[in-house]
Design a protein around this motif. Structure first.
Motif, mmCIF file in Angstrom:
data_model
loop_
_atom_site.group_PDB
_atom_site.id
_atom_site.type_symbol
_atom_site.label_atom_id
_atom_site.label_comp_id
_atom_site.label_asym_id
_atom_site.label_seq_id
_atom_site.Cartn_x
_atom_site.Cartn_y
_atom_site.Cartn_z
ATOM 1 N N SER A 105 0.856 -1.192 0.000
ATOM 2 C CA SER A 105 0.000 0.000 0.000
ATOM 3 C C SER A 105 0.891 1.241 0.000
ATOM 4 N N GLU A 106 0.307 2.360 -0.416
ATOM 5 C CA GLU A 106 1.095 3.611 -0.425
ATOM 6 C C GLU A 106 1.630 3.902 0.961
ATOM 7 N N LYS A 107 0.780 3.671 1.947
ATOM 8 C CA LYS A 107 1.155 3.985 3.321
ATOM 9 C C LYS A 107 2.356 3.138 3.757
ATOM 10 N N ASP A 108 2.298 1.838 3.465
ATOM 11 C CA ASP A 108 3.410 0.966 3.852
ATOM 12 C C ASP A 108 4.677 1.292 3.069
ATOM 13 N N LEU A 109 4.496 1.627 1.801
ATOM 14 C CA LEU A 109 5.660 1.978 0.985
ATOM 15 C C LEU A 109 6.347 3.203 1.599
ATOM 16 N N GLN A 110 5.519 4.146 2.041
ATOM 17 C CA GLN A 110 6.091 5.368 2.609
ATOM 18 C C GLN A 110 6.652 5.139 4.012
ATOM 19 N N LYS A 111 5.848 4.486 4.870
ATOM 20 C CA LYS A 111 6.242 4.384 6.281
ATOM 21 C C LYS A 111 7.200 3.227 6.538
ATOM 22 N N LYS A 112 6.842 2.035 6.004
ATOM 23 C CA LYS A 112 7.609 0.851 6.378
ATOM 24 C C LYS A 112 8.806 0.604 5.481
ATOM 25 N N MET A 113 8.830 1.239 4.320
ATOM 26 C CA MET A 113 9.961 0.997 3.428
ATOM 27 C C MET A 113 10.804 2.258 3.272
ATOM 28 N N VAL A 114 10.347 3.211 2.462
ATOM 29 C CA VAL A 114 11.159 4.420 2.252
ATOM 30 C C VAL A 114 11.484 5.092 3.595
ATOM 31 N N GLY A 115 10.502 5.143 4.479
ATOM 32 C CA GLY A 115 10.706 5.779 5.784
ATOM 33 C C GLY A 115 11.758 5.090 6.643
ATOM 34 N N LYS A 116 12.014 3.813 6.363
ATOM 35 C CA LYS A 116 12.950 3.045 7.195
ATOM 36 C C LYS A 116 14.388 3.073 6.661
ATOM 37 N N ILE A 117 14.605 3.760 5.560
ATOM 38 C CA ILE A 117 15.967 3.834 5.027
ATOM 39 C C ILE A 117 16.852 4.558 6.050
ATOM 40 N N ILE A 118 17.971 3.955 6.346
ATOM 41 C CA ILE A 118 18.853 4.543 7.358
ATOM 42 C C ILE A 118 19.610 5.747 6.787
ATOM 43 N N CYS A 119 19.558 6.851 7.513
ATOM 44 C CA CYS A 119 20.232 8.081 7.082
ATOM 45 C C CYS A 119 21.179 8.538 8.184
ATOM 46 N N ASP A 120 22.095 9.445 7.842
ATOM 47 C CA ASP A 120 22.959 9.977 8.900
ATOM 48 C C ASP A 120 22.163 11.013 9.703
ATOM 49 N N SER A 121 22.789 11.579 10.741
ATOM 50 C CA SER A 121 22.003 12.420 11.646
ATOM 51 C C SER A 121 22.269 13.908 11.432
ATOM 52 N N PRO A 144 23.590 21.170 5.183
ATOM 53 C CA PRO A 144 23.791 20.465 3.910
ATOM 54 C C PRO A 144 23.825 18.949 4.123
ATOM 55 N N LEU A 145 23.196 18.214 3.231
ATOM 56 C CA LEU A 145 23.198 16.752 3.341
ATOM 57 C C LEU A 145 24.334 16.179 2.503
ATOM 58 N N SER A 146 25.007 15.192 3.048
ATOM 59 C CA SER A 146 26.045 14.527 2.266
ATOM 60 C C SER A 146 25.399 13.353 1.528
ATOM 61 N N THR A 147 25.429 13.398 0.196
ATOM 62 C CA THR A 147 24.689 12.399 -0.580
ATOM 63 C C THR A 147 25.566 11.250 -1.044
ATOM 64 N N GLU A 148 26.878 11.408 -0.847
ATOM 65 C CA GLU A 148 27.814 10.452 -1.423
ATOM 66 C C GLU A 148 27.499 8.993 -1.098
ATOM 67 N N SER A 149 27.362 8.692 0.169
ATOM 68 C CA SER A 149 27.091 7.294 0.500
ATOM 69 C C SER A 149 25.684 7.136 1.061
ATOM 70 N N SER A 150 24.802 8.021 0.594
ATOM 71 C CA SER A 150 23.432 7.969 1.094
ATOM 72 C C SER A 150 22.569 7.030 0.258
ATOM 73 N N THR A 151 21.889 6.120 0.931
ATOM 74 C CA THR A 151 21.009 5.177 0.242
ATOM 75 C C THR A 151 19.863 5.914 -0.438
ATOM 76 N N VAL A 152 19.316 6.926 0.252
ATOM 77 C CA VAL A 152 18.201 7.683 -0.336
ATOM 78 C C VAL A 152 18.644 8.296 -1.661
ATOM 79 N N ALA A 153 19.817 8.923 -1.650
ATOM 80 C CA ALA A 153 20.300 9.579 -2.875
ATOM 81 C C ALA A 153 20.622 8.561 -3.961
ATOM 82 N N GLN A 154 21.178 7.427 -3.577
ATOM 83 C CA GLN A 154 21.503 6.406 -4.581
ATOM 84 C C GLN A 154 20.241 5.868 -5.242
#
Ligand code: TRP
Length: 341
Positions: free
Chosen positions: A211-227, A233-243
């Motif tokens: 579902s859209e909700k699960d895709l947003q909350k349980k998947m994309v939302g769970k991608i680990i990011c730095d703090s 500025p965000l560092s995108t080099e080794s970022s999963t979201v950016a990749q």
């Protein structure tokens, strides 16, 4: 000259994730444009590891629906269930009679079961032991020219070639000896935790059947990011979201995404505009995935709601597959002195 024939088997492991999509589904659909293409769901192979019957049935439908939803054209590609083509296991028997036990003992599938899954020789089932024999039959039953596989399957194709050569040596030229096509530059798609996206790491993003909700909350939302603090500025080099974003966005979109991320602002040229943090970046990725897969998602749901239709498509594919396999099996059986079916 007819186009060369390619053949690939897919194990029914449930709804494919984005790693499967980019690494297997998309390349196979691309290849089908220039090749005479055979694709099947390896449900007999799935029996080598025990699972509940409902699971196997469900996973087989999910795989079939997903490939079609992602663009496989079952009119063009010969798309079938392995178990709907009895010529395959019958050919496997003959091949098993020319392959040596010693060679099969060195096969990865079997060695893995002993080494990694902790099974003893007493516990390994014969299906698992002869996995490469069945796989050889999958390939040889169709006079396949090319088998596109990952590096992990290269040895299995080598065993298949050995089976064809040995049968030809014993009975005359009856089987075509195929070649493996190893994709050297296999893309590794990062999963939620940054490791390779894989079902066994439980770090996958599934755009189909979610579902859209699960895709947003349980998947994309769970991608680990730095703090990084919001607004920095965000560092995108080794970022999963950016990749992941880069894998699905066009150049213009991706450039804007990167500029925003590096500025830490929605408007990269306006330092007083709203902050662009990982939360916003994830929302952008979510929107991108929804847009990119909107049609595929709807098609998947439609197919899964009508399993009779999936059965029909697969059975039609099996008829076409059997028309080819029965001729080749007849050739083999005749050569060995067994009366063809
Ligand atoms: N062994 C393959 C895998 O694990 C699946 C497979 C079965 C296959 N039969 C095949 C692949 C024939 C190519 C050709 O992915």
């Amino acid at each position: 000259m007819p186009n060369p024939r390619v053949l690939t088997g897919i194990k029914p492991t449930g709804v494919p994730h984005l790693g499967n999509y980019l690494g297997a589904i998309q390349p196979a659909i691309e290849l089908a444009k220039t090749h005479d293409s055979f694709l099947f769901i390896a449900d007999l192979h799935a029996l080598t590891t025990f699972q509940k019957r409902e699971q196997l049935i469900e996973d087989t439908y999910a795989v079939a629906a997903a490939w079609i939803a992602h663009g496989l054209d079952p009119e063009k590609v010969v798309f079938y269930r392995q178990s709907d083509v009895p010529e395959i296991p019958m050919l496997a028997w003959v091949l098993g009679c020319v392959l040596n036990k010693g060679l099969l003992e060195r096969a990865h599938s079997y060695k893995d079961a002993l080494a990694n899954k902790g099974l003893t020789e007493e516990e390994v089932n014969m299906g698992l032991f002869s996995y490469p024999v069945l796989m050889a039959a999958d390939i040889l039953a169709f006079d396949t020219d090319v088998v596109p596989v990952g590096k992990d399957q290269q040895q299995h194709v080598e065993i298949c070639r050995e089976a064809a050569r040995k049968l030809n040596l014993a009975y005359g030229d009856v089987l075509k000896v195929p070649v493996a096509r190893i994709d050297e530059k296999v893309m590794t798609i990062p999963g939620l935790d940054g490791r390779k996206m894989s079902k066994s790491y439980d770090n996958t993003i599934k755009v189909l059947g979610t579902s859209e909700k699960d895709l947003q909350k349980k998947m994309v939302g769970k991608i680990i990011c730095d703090s990084t603090e919001l607004g920095q500025p965000l560092s995108t080099e080794s970022s999963t979201v950016a990749q992941l974003y880069a894998l699905f966005a066009d150049q213009t979109k991706n450039d804007l995404f990167l500029r925003r991320a590096h500025a830490g602002r929605i408007d990269p040229d306006d330092a007083s505009s709203e902050a662009f943090g990982w939360g916003t970046a994830k929302k952008e990725l979510f929107d991108l995935l929804l847009e990119r897969f909107r049609r595929d998602r709807a098609e998947y749901d439609r197919l899964m709601a009508d399993r009779g239709h999936i059965d029909q498509l697969l059975q039609k594919g099996a008829e076409r597959a059997r028309a080819v396999a029965s001729t080749i099996l007849a050739r083999v059986l005749t050569a060995t002195g067994i009366r063809p079916l």
